[in-house]
Enzyme design. Structure first.
Site, short mmCIF file in Angstrom:
data_model
loop_
_atom_site.label_atom_id
_atom_site.label_comp_id
_atom_site.label_asym_id
_atom_site.label_seq_id
_atom_site.Cartn_x
_atom_site.Cartn_y
_atom_site.Cartn_z
N ASP A 11 -62.75 1.13 -36.54
CA ASP A 11 -63.40 -0.17 -36.57
C ASP A 11 -63.80 -0.51 -35.13
O ASP A 11 -63.71 0.34 -34.23
CB ASP A 11 -62.53 -1.24 -37.25
CG ASP A 11 -61.35 -1.69 -36.39
OD1 ASP A 11 -61.12 -1.11 -35.30
OD2 ASP A 11 -60.64 -2.62 -36.81
N CYS A 68 -58.02 1.80 -35.24
CA CYS A 68 -58.36 0.38 -35.18
C CYS A 68 -57.67 -0.15 -33.93
O CYS A 68 -57.22 0.65 -33.10
CB CYS A 68 -57.98 -0.35 -36.47
SG CYS A 68 -56.24 -0.29 -36.93
N THR A 70 -54.77 -1.53 -33.45
CA THR A 70 -53.35 -1.14 -33.40
C THR A 70 -53.05 0.16 -34.14
O THR A 70 -51.97 0.73 -33.97
CB THR A 70 -52.48 -2.22 -34.05
OG1 THR A 70 -52.92 -2.37 -35.42
CG2 THR A 70 -52.61 -3.56 -33.32
N HIS A 101 -42.90 17.85 -39.92
CA HIS A 101 -42.03 17.41 -41.02
C HIS A 101 -42.76 16.72 -42.17
O HIS A 101 -42.31 16.79 -43.30
CB HIS A 101 -40.94 16.46 -40.48
CG HIS A 101 -39.92 17.16 -39.64
ND1 HIS A 101 -38.79 16.54 -39.16
CD2 HIS A 101 -39.85 18.44 -39.17
CE1 HIS A 101 -38.06 17.39 -38.45
NE2 HIS A 101 -38.70 18.56 -38.43
N ARG A 135 -37.04 22.65 -46.09
CA ARG A 135 -36.39 21.45 -46.64
C ARG A 135 -37.33 20.26 -46.70
O ARG A 135 -37.14 19.34 -47.50
CB ARG A 135 -35.13 21.11 -45.82
CG ARG A 135 -35.42 20.64 -44.41
CD ARG A 135 -34.14 20.52 -43.56
NE ARG A 135 -34.47 20.49 -42.15
CZ ARG A 135 -34.64 19.36 -41.46
NH1 ARG A 135 -34.51 18.19 -42.04
NH2 ARG A 135 -34.93 19.42 -40.17
N HIS A 136 -38.39 20.27 -45.88
CA HIS A 136 -39.32 19.13 -45.88
C HIS A 136 -40.17 19.09 -47.15
O HIS A 136 -40.67 18.04 -47.53
CB HIS A 136 -40.20 19.17 -44.63
CG HIS A 136 -39.39 19.20 -43.38
ND1 HIS A 136 -38.57 18.15 -43.01
CD2 HIS A 136 -39.20 20.18 -42.46
CE1 HIS A 136 -37.93 18.48 -41.90
NE2 HIS A 136 -38.29 19.71 -41.55
C1 RB5 Z 1 -59.27 -6.17 -35.76
O1 RB5 Z 1 -59.33 -7.26 -34.94
C2 RB5 Z 1 -57.85 -5.66 -35.94
O2 RB5 Z 1 -57.19 -6.50 -36.82
C3 RB5 Z 1 -57.89 -4.25 -36.41
O3 RB5 Z 1 -58.55 -3.47 -35.47
C4 RB5 Z 1 -56.56 -3.58 -36.65
O4 RB5 Z 1 -55.80 -3.53 -35.48
C5 RB5 Z 1 -55.77 -3.98 -37.82
O5 RB5 Z 1 -54.68 -3.49 -38.08
#
Ligand code: RB5
Length: 160
Positions: A11, A68, A70, A101, A135-136
């Site tokens: 994104d 994205c 995060t 794993h 085992r995995h």
């Molecule tokens: C977008 O602002 C943000 O929410 C998206 O990039 C992402 O990190 C969501 O998990």
């Protein structure tokens, strides 16, 4: 050994790191298909996760990368696809271990949370570490059992 095809999606929050990763992987000889988005204009990340998840499921041995801000939202939606094992990683050790794993087929990264050289190192660990099996397989079999019961075979979005 043939390098896996790689599908990459992002994104707006993952765009800058995605550009660097596409160049890096292409220079290393990987076939990379970039499904977008292609700017920092605001988009909805589930649509890009869906494109990568579907592409990975349709191409045996392929792997996906989702970015994205995060990595969290991408990992949540990618794991809604039957057969996808998407791993959100913040360290090279995690990236290595999720190949060894979990046999993860999608790596999720936070474009606003990790540096570009850390991301390169994580990719190298993830792509070059083989799944250990053994085992995995038991745990992966249980995940598959859960998918069979919990998931519909119809994939979202139904219209493209
Ligand atoms: C977008 O602002 C943000 O929410 C998206 O990039 C992402 O990190 C969501 O998990």
């Amino acid at each position: 050994m043939k390098k896996p095809n790689i599908y990459i999606g992002n994104d707006h929050g993952g765009y800058t790191l995605k550009v660097a990763l596409v160049n890096y992987l292409t220079e290393k000889g990987y076939e990379v298909e970039d499904v977008g988005c292609h700017s920092e204009d605001i988009v909805r990340y589930p649509y890009y996760a869906a494109k990568v998840a579907k592409a990975v499921l349709a191409d045996a041995g392929a792997r996906g990368i989702l970015l994205c801000s995060t990595g969290i939202g991408m990992s949540i939606i990618a794991n809604k696809y039957k057969g996808i094992r998407a791993a959100l990683c913040y360290s090279s050790y995690q990236a290595k271990m999720t190949s060894a794993h979990n046999n993860s087929n999608i790596l999720c990264l936070g474009g606003r949370c990790i540096g570009v050289f850390e991301a390169y190192d994580m990719l190298n660990n993830w792509l070059e570490t083989p799944y250990e099996g053994g085992r995995h397989d038991i745990s992966l079999g249980l995940i598959k059992d859960a998918e069979e019961v919990n998931f519909s075979d119809v994939q979202w979005p139904q219209k493209e």
